[in-house]
Design an enzyme around this catalytic site. Structure first.
Site, PDB file in Angstrom:
ATOM      1  CG  ASP A 117       2.360  10.066 -10.674  1.00 60.72           C
ATOM      2  OD1 ASP A 117       1.219  10.532 -10.844  1.00 60.72           O
ATOM      3  OD2 ASP A 117       3.114   9.748 -11.609  1.00 60.72           O
ATOM      4  CG  ASP A 139      -1.723   1.268   1.329  1.00 60.27           C
ATOM      5  OD1 ASP A 139      -2.757   1.329   0.650  1.00 60.27           O
ATOM      6  OD2 ASP A 139      -1.320   2.194   2.063  1.00 60.27           O
ATOM      7  CB  ALA A 140       1.001   4.120  -2.292  1.00 62.00           C
TER       8      ALA A 140
END
Length: 276
Positions: A160, A139-140
């Site tokens: 991004d 998970d970013a």
């Protein structure tokens, strides 16, 4: 809004984003100490501009193709980075942010990439083969916080996302607030699409409310008047950008605006500090 990288590779937003990332990293590299470069939503790493997804939108014609047709030497570094992944002079392949960042690495620097989508993560590992990049599939937002503070003296986090989730901006705001508590001096670049001004102004107000002293907003509006409900451009928030970066911006932004302006439009690209 779905902004999956493969459909939009090489468009005007990519030209602006990657041109500014080059200048940002090089400004930080004016000091010899090591940098950690973290890309939280890395995508596939490289894109075929002749592939089905890129051809479906055709957006590269208004982005990288315009940048290559423009003679301004301020875009030379960007064009050179794109040429580095191509055999012919004209681009058939387009490097994503991971490949741009990999080209900028010095021996002492570290590159950490993350892509949660399994198929894209597999493509990313293939695209980064032969580089020193570490690739994660997490998970970013969890990874963003887990890697702070960076092990090197300085670092950059590039955020991004595809903006597929309605709460994407809220998650970015909350994670940035937590990241700032752990890493107040760190540099962060957050990309975003511009669709309507009201939504964007609300987000900027939320970011001002975080009380972070230095957030620079760069906005590229393609058209001379808003076109409600469609993609109008893109921008980036830069947290704690170095002085050398901000000083280099005015002529570069004007060069990008001129190169990327759609037919019949002048376009605007601005840089302003968010006052807290």
């Amino acid at each position: 809004m779905n902004y999956r990288h493969s459909f939009h590779a090489g468009n005007s937003a990519d030209v602006v984003k990657h041109s500014l990332l080059i200048v940002l990293v090089r400004a930080l590299q004016q000091k010899p100490s090591a940098l950690t470069l973290i890309d939280t939503h890395a995508g596939c790493g490289i894109y075929d501009l002749g592939g089905d997804q890129a051809l479906r939108t055709g957006e590269a014609a208004q982005g990288v193709s315009r940048a290559f047709a423009d003679a301004n030497p301020l875009l030379d570094d960007y064009r050179a980075a794109v040429r580095a992944v191509n055999v012919a002079d004209e681009p058939r392949l387009y490097p994503g942010s991971p490949r741009f960042l990999a080209q900028l690495l010095r021996p002492q620097d570290v590159l950490i990439l993350n892509e949660k989508h399994p198929e894209d993560a597999s493509a990313l590992r293939a695209a980064m083969r032969g580089t020193p990049a570490a690739v994660h599939e997490r998970d970013a937002y969890e990874l963003w916080l887990a890697l702070l503070p960076t092990r090197t003296p300085r670092g950059v986090v590039v955020v991004d996302p595809p903006y597929e989730q309605t709460d994407e901006r809220a998650r970015i705001t909350a994670t940035l607030a937590a990241a700032n508590r752990k890493w107040a001096h760190g540099v962060t670049a957050i990309w975003y699409p511009l669709k309507d001004r009201a939504t964007h102004q609300r987000w900027k107000s939320d970011l001002r409310g975080l009380g972070i002293p230095k957030i620079l907003s760069v906005e590229h509006w393609l058209y001379d008047a808003d076109r409600p409900g469609i993609y109008n451009g893109a921008g980036l928030f830069f947290v704690n950008p170095p002085y050398a970066f901000t000083q280099a911006l005015p002529p570069l932004l004007d060069a990008l605006r001129t190169a990327l302006a759609p037919e019949g439009h002048r376009g605007t690209i601005t840089a302003e500090w968010l006052a807290t």
